[in-house]
Write a protein that holds these residues in place. Structure first.
Motif, short mmCIF file in Angstrom:
data_model
loop_
_atom_site.label_atom_id
_atom_site.label_comp_id
_atom_site.label_asym_id
_atom_site.label_seq_id
_atom_site.Cartn_x
_atom_site.Cartn_y
_atom_site.Cartn_z
N SER A 1 45.98 39.50 35.88
CA SER A 1 45.72 38.37 36.77
C SER A 1 46.71 38.35 37.92
CB SER A 1 45.79 37.04 36.01
OG SER A 1 44.79 37.00 35.03
N ARG A 2 47.98 38.63 37.63
CA ARG A 2 49.01 38.62 38.67
C ARG A 2 48.76 39.73 39.69
NH1 ARG A 2 54.53 37.58 35.16
NH2 ARG A 2 53.99 35.45 34.57
N ALA A 3 48.37 40.91 39.21
CA ALA A 3 48.10 42.02 40.13
C ALA A 3 46.95 41.67 41.07
CB ALA A 3 47.78 43.30 39.34
N MET A 4 45.86 41.12 40.53
CA MET A 4 44.72 40.75 41.37
C MET A 4 45.09 39.63 42.33
SD MET A 4 41.38 41.14 38.90
CE MET A 4 41.95 40.00 37.64
N ARG A 5 45.85 38.65 41.86
CA ARG A 5 46.27 37.52 42.69
C ARG A 5 47.16 38.01 43.85
NH1 ARG A 5 47.25 33.97 38.92
NH2 ARG A 5 49.33 34.72 38.47
N MET A 6 48.07 38.95 43.56
CA MET A 6 48.95 39.48 44.60
C MET A 6 48.13 40.14 45.70
SD MET A 6 51.82 42.52 44.52
CE MET A 6 52.87 41.71 43.35
N SER B 1 48.39 50.93 28.58
CA SER B 1 48.43 49.48 28.79
C SER B 1 47.76 49.11 30.12
CB SER B 1 49.88 48.99 28.77
OG SER B 1 50.60 49.60 29.82
N LEU B 2 47.41 47.84 30.23
CA LEU B 2 46.76 47.32 31.43
C LEU B 2 47.65 46.27 32.06
CD1 LEU B 2 43.12 47.05 30.08
CD2 LEU B 2 44.03 48.78 31.61
N PRO B 3 47.57 46.07 33.36
CA PRO B 3 46.65 46.72 34.29
C PRO B 3 47.10 48.14 34.63
CG PRO B 3 48.12 45.31 35.51
CD PRO B 3 48.45 45.11 34.05
N GLN B 4 46.14 48.90 35.14
CA GLN B 4 46.41 50.23 35.67
C GLN B 4 46.00 50.21 37.13
OE1 GLN B 4 44.03 52.63 33.07
NE2 GLN B 4 45.46 52.47 31.37
N GLY C 1 43.68 57.04 45.11
CA GLY C 1 43.35 58.04 44.10
C GLY C 1 44.48 58.45 43.18
N THR C 2 45.69 57.96 43.39
CA THR C 2 46.83 58.31 42.55
C THR C 2 47.28 57.09 41.75
OG1 THR C 2 47.58 59.93 44.17
CG2 THR C 2 49.20 59.19 42.56
N MET C 3 47.38 57.25 40.43
CA MET C 3 47.84 56.12 39.62
C MET C 3 49.32 55.89 39.86
SD MET C 3 47.99 55.44 35.53
CE MET C 3 46.31 54.99 35.24
N ILE C 4 49.66 54.64 40.22
CA ILE C 4 51.06 54.32 40.46
C ILE C 4 51.69 53.63 39.26
CG2 ILE C 4 50.75 54.17 42.95
CD1 ILE C 4 51.19 51.02 42.47
N GLY C 5 50.87 53.12 38.32
CA GLY C 5 51.39 52.44 37.14
C GLY C 5 50.74 51.08 36.97
N GLY C 6 51.57 50.09 36.63
CA GLY C 6 51.07 48.75 36.35
C GLY C 6 51.56 47.72 37.35
N TYR C 7 51.58 46.45 36.89
CA TYR C 7 51.93 45.33 37.77
C TYR C 7 53.33 45.50 38.39
CZ TYR C 7 53.45 40.84 39.45
OH TYR C 7 53.96 39.86 40.24
N GLU C 8 54.33 45.87 37.58
CA GLU C 8 55.69 46.00 38.11
C GLU C 8 55.77 47.05 39.20
OE1 GLU C 8 58.04 44.56 34.10
OE2 GLU C 8 58.49 46.51 34.95
N ILE D 1 42.52 50.74 46.98
CA ILE D 1 43.25 50.41 45.77
C ILE D 1 42.25 50.07 44.68
CG2 ILE D 1 44.90 48.81 44.72
CD1 ILE D 1 46.22 48.55 47.46
N LYS D 2 42.46 50.63 43.51
CA LYS D 2 41.60 50.35 42.36
C LYS D 2 42.46 49.82 41.23
CE LYS D 2 38.11 53.78 43.47
NZ LYS D 2 37.29 54.89 42.99
N LEU D 3 41.89 48.87 40.48
CA LEU D 3 42.59 48.29 39.34
C LEU D 3 41.71 48.34 38.10
CD1 LEU D 3 43.42 46.11 41.89
CD2 LEU D 3 44.84 45.39 40.03
N ALA D 4 42.30 48.70 36.99
CA ALA D 4 41.68 48.53 35.68
C ALA D 4 42.43 47.36 35.05
CB ALA D 4 41.82 49.79 34.84
#
Length: 191
Positions: free
Chosen positions: A136-141, A158-161, A166-173, A124-127
């Motif tokens: 912050s919530r995405a990283m904390r989760m 928009s961020l986070p991404q 290797g496939t972008m799923i979207g953001g925090y939600e 999993i990769k995050l921008a």
């Protein structure tokens, strides 16, 4: 190549089971052999927009094609009670009657970027943006679930991404939706 034998019991969806195998193994491969029967066969005939569905005691003759974490491409042929042979692209909804044994040949996992092969390597990769509450919530989760991740360069938007394998799923939600559906469990360290 690594052979992998799977037994499917009554009611199992043939296509979903092979998709799940490829996801669990994170490997590509192909069907080597199959023996079994179906209570329902869903298949796409050439030129048809909708799958054809037949029910009864249906004997599987062949199943061939490829499996991958990104999807499957499989052709099914089977006979009905009158020994009439049918076939086409295997679709969801093909249910095992009494049992089916499938032998799949899995190829070595690729070393392409975005398709991790080493246990514990982040899949999993995050921008993220500094000071962004959603980042912050995405990283904390992910940290609270014990899921390794690495940071990536953002693309436009928009961020986070968030990218999974290797496939972008979207953001925090979207990440929260994956968690709610239990799809993140397999990424936990030690899973």
């Amino acid at each position: 190549m690594e052979p992998k034998a799977i037994h499917l019991g009554p009611g199992a969806d043939l296509r979903k089971s092979l998709e799940a195998l490829a996801q669990e193994e994170l490997a590509e491969g192909f069907v080597l052999s199959v023996v079994g029967n179906l209570s329902k066969a869903a298949f796409a005939c050439p030129g048809s927009n909708q799958p054809t569905v037949l029910s009864g005691e249906l004997e599987i003759i062949t199943l061939q094609g490829t499996v991958s974490p990104k999807g499957v491409h499989l052709h099914l042929s089977f006979s009905d009670g009158d020994c009439q042979v049918w076939g086409g692209h295997l679709e969801h909804g093909s249910e095992v009657l009494r049992g089916a044994d499938v032998l799949v040949g899995l190829l070595k996992r690729s070393n392409k970027p975005g398709s991790p092969t080493v246990p514990g390597q982040p899949r999993i990769k995050l921008a993220v943006a500094e000071g962004c509450p959603w980042s912050s919530r995405a990283m904390r989760m992910l940290r609270s679930l014990g899921i390794p991740f690495e940071q990536a360069a953002p693309e436009a938007g928009s961020l986070p991404q968030i990218w999974i394998e290797g496939t972008m799923i979207g953001g925090y939600e979207d990440l929260a939706d994956w968690h709610g559906q239990g799809k993140l469990e397999r990424f936990r360290t030690g899973s």
